[in-house]
Design an enzyme around this catalytic site. Structure first.
Site, short mmCIF file in Angstrom:
data_model
loop_
_atom_site.label_atom_id
_atom_site.label_comp_id
_atom_site.label_asym_id
_atom_site.label_seq_id
_atom_site.Cartn_x
_atom_site.Cartn_y
_atom_site.Cartn_z
N ASP A 72 0.81 -1.22 0.00
CA ASP A 72 0.00 0.00 0.00
C ASP A 72 0.85 1.28 0.00
O ASP A 72 0.65 2.17 0.85
CB ASP A 72 -0.93 0.02 1.23
CG ASP A 72 -1.77 -1.23 1.38
OD1 ASP A 72 -2.17 -1.80 0.36
OD2 ASP A 72 -2.03 -1.64 2.54
N GLU A 74 -11.19 -0.06 -3.83
CA GLU A 74 -10.41 0.48 -2.70
C GLU A 74 -9.17 1.19 -3.23
O GLU A 74 -8.93 1.25 -4.43
CB GLU A 74 -10.02 -0.64 -1.74
CG GLU A 74 -9.08 -1.66 -2.34
CD GLU A 74 -8.78 -2.84 -1.41
OE1 GLU A 74 -9.26 -2.88 -0.27
OE2 GLU A 74 -8.04 -3.75 -1.86
O1 FUB Z 1 -3.32 -3.60 3.35
C1 FUB Z 1 -4.64 -3.80 3.81
C2 FUB Z 1 -5.61 -3.46 2.73
O2 FUB Z 1 -5.35 -4.25 1.58
C3 FUB Z 1 -5.52 -2.05 2.21
O3 FUB Z 1 -6.07 -1.10 3.07
C4 FUB Z 1 -6.19 -2.22 0.91
O4 FUB Z 1 -6.05 -1.15 0.03
C5 FUB Z 1 -5.56 -3.48 0.41
O5 FUB Z 1 -4.30 -3.26 -0.19
#
Ligand code: FUB
Length: 320
Positions: A15, A222
């Site tokens: 991330d 996301e």
């Molecule tokens: O790393 C945890 C979660 O997985 C992140 O918040 C999302 O974007 C995905 O990468």
């Protein structure tokens, strides 16, 4: 330049939110733990407890790990799962934004403040009022106004807020209904709170119709990122279950954003999450995959490669 090697291999990282501060590249990643846990759609395998900030002289150079910048046990309101962070700078202070579950298991977004880009950071006692879900991205526009984009489906709970109240078992909309959108809010001048109620950053197709929930190779899932190129606002994001990075553009930071396509082939691992940043006249994509662990979705590694725009402002598609 194409560097497909992990930036660091002594810890798992994911991330990446990259920013140029003080003439250096700083990367704000999640710190994945080397845990033997079963994967599920709720993201219970992502049990991160701290943040390490990375930095580089240049994207193809060596990477420094500055060590622990913030730990879960320092955050009074948080109980678990420190997920994808971002950072901002204003008036001599650095701000680390991060999602975590509160004591009721509901994701909120917190902020911690420091005087150096690599931390340490001191967290605020409470999460940002009115915050929910995950994956904050903080963008400073040329007029000095800061915006936060955020939100993530399923384990990130974005679907749990259909009415503004948390509904634990709420589902995503039916396939032919409008897709859920990332949220966007202006930040207060001290960068510690929302100045506006989070609104939808709506993503439309070329005909102006809101993308449908069933359009899972294009609709938002996301990991929002905002950058500006040649006066146009680029909202990029992950499509989640189809593992693509896509983007949409607008003339306003609040949208509506017109879908333009995908720009990174699926990575090894379930999640795909990125940032886009300019450094010394070139643009770079920071992203992660799971190659360092041989494909384990919650043990990821951050990578970087150069990003190129075509003459019409579209992003040249890249291979992960
Ligand atoms: O790393 C945890 C979660 O997985 C992140 O918040 C999302 O974007 C995905 O990468």
């Amino acid at each position: 330049m194409s560097s497909r090697k992990p930036l660091v291999t002594h810890i798992y990282t994911a991330d990446p939110s990259a920013h140029v501060f003080e003439g250096r590249m700083y990367i704000y990643p999640s710190h994945d733990l080397d845990l033997e846990v079963e994967e599920n759609d709720n993201g219970d395998q992502y049990q991160m407890t701290d943040y390490h900030i990375l930095s580089q002289d240049r994207p193809d150079g060596p990477t420094t790990d500055h060590g622990e910048a913030l730990h879960l046990k320092q955050v009074p309101w948080a109980s678990r799962q420190m997920w994808a962070p971002d950072a901002a700078f204003k008036d001599g202070k650095y701000y680390l934004y991060f999602p975590a579950r509160d004591k009721d298991g509901i994701f909120r977004i917190g902020v911690a403040v420091g005087t150096r880009p690599e931390g340490p950071f001191v967290p605020e006692a409470e999460p940002i009022k009115g915050s929910f879900s995950i994956d904050p991205c903080v963008f400073r526009d040329d007029d000095g106004q800061f915006y936060m984009y955020f939100g993530g489906l399923w384990g990130g709970q974005l679907q749990c807020w259909p009415t503004g109240r948390f509904i634990a078992d709420a589902k995503t909309p039916p396939e032919d209904a409008p897709a859920l959108c990332p949220k966007v809010a202006k930040l207060t001048p001290d960068l510690l709170q929302f100045a506006t109620t989070p609104a939808d950053a709506v993503i439309v197709d070329k005909a102006g119709a809101v993308l449908k929930a069933g359009n899972n190779t294009a609709r938002y899932f996301e990991g929002p990122w905002m950058h500006k190129y040649n006066g146009t606002y680029y909202l990029s994001y992950s499509t989640g279950d189809t593992h693509l990075l896509c983007y949409a553009t607008a003339k306003s930071p609040l949208g509506p954003f017109t879908f333009r396509g995908s720009f990174l082939s699926p990575v090894l691992g379930w999640t795909t999450h990125h940032s886009i940043v300019e450094f010394q006249g070139k643009w770079y994509l920071y992203y992660h995959d799971s190659t360092l662990s041989g494909g384990v979705s919650h043990r990821r590694c951050v990578k970087v490669q150069e990003l190129v725009y075509e003459a019409d402002g579209s992003i040249r598609p890249m291979e992960a």
